[in-house]
Design an enzyme around this catalytic site. Structure first.
Site, PDB file in Angstrom:
ATOM      1  N   HIS A 153       0.947  -1.064  -0.055  1.00  0.00           N
ATOM      2  CA  HIS A 153       0.146   0.121   0.024  1.00  0.00           C
ATOM      3  C   HIS A 153       0.809   1.318   0.054  1.00  0.00           C
ATOM      4  O   HIS A 153       0.432   2.396  -0.489  1.00  0.00           O
ATOM      5  CB  HIS A 153      -0.861   0.074   1.152  1.00  0.00           C
ATOM      6  N   ASP A 432      -9.433  -5.916 -19.687  1.00  0.00           N
ATOM      7  CA  ASP A 432      -9.676  -6.894 -20.869  1.00  0.00           C
ATOM      8  C   ASP A 432      -8.372  -7.526 -21.278  1.00  0.00           C
ATOM      9  O   ASP A 432      -7.902  -6.759 -21.973  1.00  0.00           O
ATOM     10  CB  ASP A 432     -10.607  -6.206 -21.578  1.00  0.00           C
TER      11      ASP A 432
END
Length: 491
Positions: A153, A432
Site C-alpha cells: 500500500h 480486458d
C-alpha cells in the site's frame, strides 16, 4: 522477464511520510474471469506473463526493495544487480467457475491458496517483503480463472493499483492482436513524490483536534513500532491479524434504493449543505456498524468480562475505557484536492480524516433524520480537506519521522474504529486481457471494521458494500431491519 531485467535502471524512489501512513497494509484484489465462449486459448499463460513484464517497464518500482533509514524515512531501492522481482505464480484448481459464481463469489467457495499475500505487508518465507505478488489460478475445465494481484500500500493506492492492472491488460490484448508496439502506455505515469509538495499552496489551515492529537503526542509504544524493521513489524501485525476471527461479506444497494435514500436525507440537511452519495453511505454504514458492534458486545458480555474490563480500565486508563463516541475514518485521495489528477501520479496520496459521532446518537433507531445529521457531519469534515489543510497535514507528518507508527498505534489502541474506502470511481472492471472484462472483483480484507464501496458489475446497478466483521457483528447486521431494507446480501 529477461528483457525487463536487462533494461531496468537502478534508482532510489523516496517514499513520502503520507505514503507510509498506509505502511503496514497491502492492496490485495482478486479478479474473476469467465470463459464464456469456451475458447481453448483463454487468457493464455505465456502471453499473460510476457505482458506482465512488459507492463513492468512503466512500473519499475515494483521490482524494488523497501528500505528504512536510521532516521525513520523509507524508500524503494531498485538495484539492477539485486532486483526484488514480483512473485509470479500460476496454478490449477479442480473447482469450476460456475460453482464459485453460484456461491456469489463467496471466499469460502474459492480454491485454497488463491491469495499469496494477506492484507498486511509482511515478509515471505525467505524473509523478503515483495512489492508485488501475482497468482493466476486456472479453474476446472478451462471454465475461467482467478487473477490475484497484491501490491504493497505504501507504493500504490486504489487509483494507482488499477492503473497498473488496466495497463497490463492493454499490453496483453495488444500482444494477442499482433500489434508491433505493445509496451507504451496510454498515459505516462510518474512516481515523483515532489509533485505533491509542489502542488501545495503557501497558506496553511489548522488541523482538526483528533488528527492533531494523534500526530502531536508520541508514546513509547509508537516509538517502539517505528523502531522495528519493516519485516519484524509486518510479522507481528500479520500474527495479530491471524488471531482475529473475522469474515468478509458483500452487500448490494440498488440504484433505486439509493435514490430514495438520497432524496429523503437531502430534504433534512441544514440549508446550504449538499451531501453527496458518499456522505450518506458513510453515515449509513457508520450508524449500522456501531449498532451491530455494540449489540454484539452487549450480548457477548459476561459478568467475568465486565469485571475484567473494569480492572483493565483502572490499570490502563484510556486504552480500555468505555467510549462515549464512535469514530469513523474515511480514506480520501488528495489528488483532486491539490490539482494533480492529470499527473497520473503513482503513490499512496491518502489522508484519513477521523469523524467522531456521539455513540448515543448512533444507537438510536435509524431514520432519515438521524442519517441527515451524521451525513452533514461527514460533509463538514470531508469538505474541510482543501489544499491548505493537506499542506498542514504533510508538514505535520514530515516533522515526525514516526508519524506512521503513531497512526498505527492509534488504530491498535482503538480497534473499534470503523474505516471506509470508496472505490467506485476507480476503473475496477475495465481490465480486458483479450477475452472480456472481469465479472467480479473482490478486495481481500482481514481487519474487522473495514468497509469498501465498489462499482457493481453489469447488469447490476448501484453500489456494492464489502465489509469485514466479526461473526457476532454479522449476526447483528443481518438482524438490523433498516439496513436489510436498504441492502441485500450477495455473499
Amino acid at each position: 522477464m529477461e528483457q525487463f531485467i536487462s533494461t531496468v535502471k537502478s534508482q532510489i524512489i523516496p517514499l513520502s511520510s503520507v505514503d507510509m501512513l498506509s505502511g503496514i497494509a497491502n492492496v490485495p484484489f482478486a479478479a474473476f474471469y469467465q470463459n464464456t465462449s469456451a475458447v481453448e486459448d483463454f487468457m493464455p499463460s505465456e502471453q499473460l506473463k510476457t505482458a506482465f513484464y512488459l507492463a513492468l517497464h512503466e512500473f519499475p518500482i515494483f521490482a524494488g526493495h523497501l528500505r528504512q533509514t536510521d532516521n525513520g524515512c523509507f524508500s524503494i531501492v531498485v538495484d539492477k544487480d539485486n532486483l526484488n522481482m514480483p512473485e509470479y505464480l500460476e496454478s490449477t484448481s479442480d473447482i469450476h467457475y460456475k460453482d464459485i459464481k453460484s456461491a456469489g463469489f463467496d471466499r469460502r467457495a474459492w480454491p485454497g491458496g488463491v491469495a499469496t499475500a494477506g492484507s498486511v505487508m509482511a515478509p515471505n518465507a525467505n524473509g523478503v517483503i515483495k512489492t508485488a505478488n501475482v497468482h493466476i489460478v486456472r479453474l476446472k475445465g478451462n471454465s475461467g480463472l482467478i487473477l490475484f494481484l497484491n501490491i504493497i500500500h505504501c507504493v500504490v493506492d486504489g487509483f494507482a493499483y488499477f492503473a497498473f492492472l488496466n495497463h497490463w491488460a492493454v499490453v496483453c490484448k495488444a500482444i494477442r492482436s499482433g500489434a508491433a508496439e505493445v509496451s507504451k502506455p496510454v498515459v505516462e505515469f510518474t512516481f515523483d513524490r515532489s509533485i505533491v509538495e509542489q502542488s501545495l499552496p503557501t497558506k496553511r489551515k489548522q488541523l482538526d483536534p483528533i488528527t492533531s492529537a494523534i500526530f502531536a503526542q508520541s508514546s513509547l509504544f509508537s516509538k517502539w513500532l517505528a523502531w522495528l524493521s519493516p519485516e519484524t513489524r509486518g510479522r507481528m501485525m500479520e500474527h495479530l491479524t491471524s488471531l482475529i476471527d473475522s469474515e468478509m461479506h458483500v452487500f448490494h444497494i440498488a440504484d433505486s434504493t439509493l435514490e430514495t435514500l438520497r432524496s429523503s436525507v437531502r430534504k433534512l440537511v441544514p440549508e446550504g449543505v449538499r451531501v453527496s452519495d458518499n456522505d450518506i453511505l458513510v453515515a449509513l454504514l457508520s450508524k449500522t456498524y456501531a449498532q451491530a458492534q455494540c449489540s454484539a458486545k452487549e450480548k457477548g458480555s459476561s459478568v467475568v468480562t465486565r469485571v475484567l474490563g473494569s480492572i483493565g480500565s483502572a490499570i490502563f486508563g484510556g486504552l480500555f475505557r468505555a467510549e462515549e463516541h464512535h469514530t469513523t475514518g474515511i480514506a480520501c485521495d488528495i489528488r483532486p484536492r491539490t490539482g494533480i489528477v492529470d499527473k497520473n501520479y503513482v503513490g499512496c496520496p491518502l489522508v484519513i480524516p477521523l469523524i467522531s459521532n456521539p455513540l448515543d446518537d448512533l444507537l438510536t433507531p435509524t431514520t432519515a433524520e438521524s442519517l441527515a445529521r451524521i451525513a452533514s457531519n461527514v460533509r463538514k469534515r470531508v469538505g474541510s480537506l482543501d489544499a491548505r489543510y493537506i499542506g498542514t497535514y504533510i508538514d505535520m507528518t514530515d516533522s515526525v519521522p514516526s508519524s506512521f507508527a503513531q497512526l498505527m498505534a492509534y488504530f491498535i489502541r482503538n480497534p473499534d474504529t470503523f474505516l471506509v474506502s470508496n472505490h467506485t470511481r476507480f476503473r475496477m472492471l475495465e481490465a480486458d486481457f483479450g477475452d472480456g472484462h472481469q465479472e467480479w472483483v473482490t478486495f481481500i480484507m482481514e481487519r474487522p471494521g473495514l468497509a469498501t464501496l465498489t462499482p457493481c458489475p453489469p447488469p447490476m446497478k448501484g453500489v456494492n458494500v464489502s465489509m469485514c466483521v466479526k461473526p457476532p457483528v454479522l449476526r447483528e447486521l443481518l438482524a438490523n431491519e433498516f439496513w436489510m431494507s436498504i441492502a441485500s446480501q450477495i455473499n
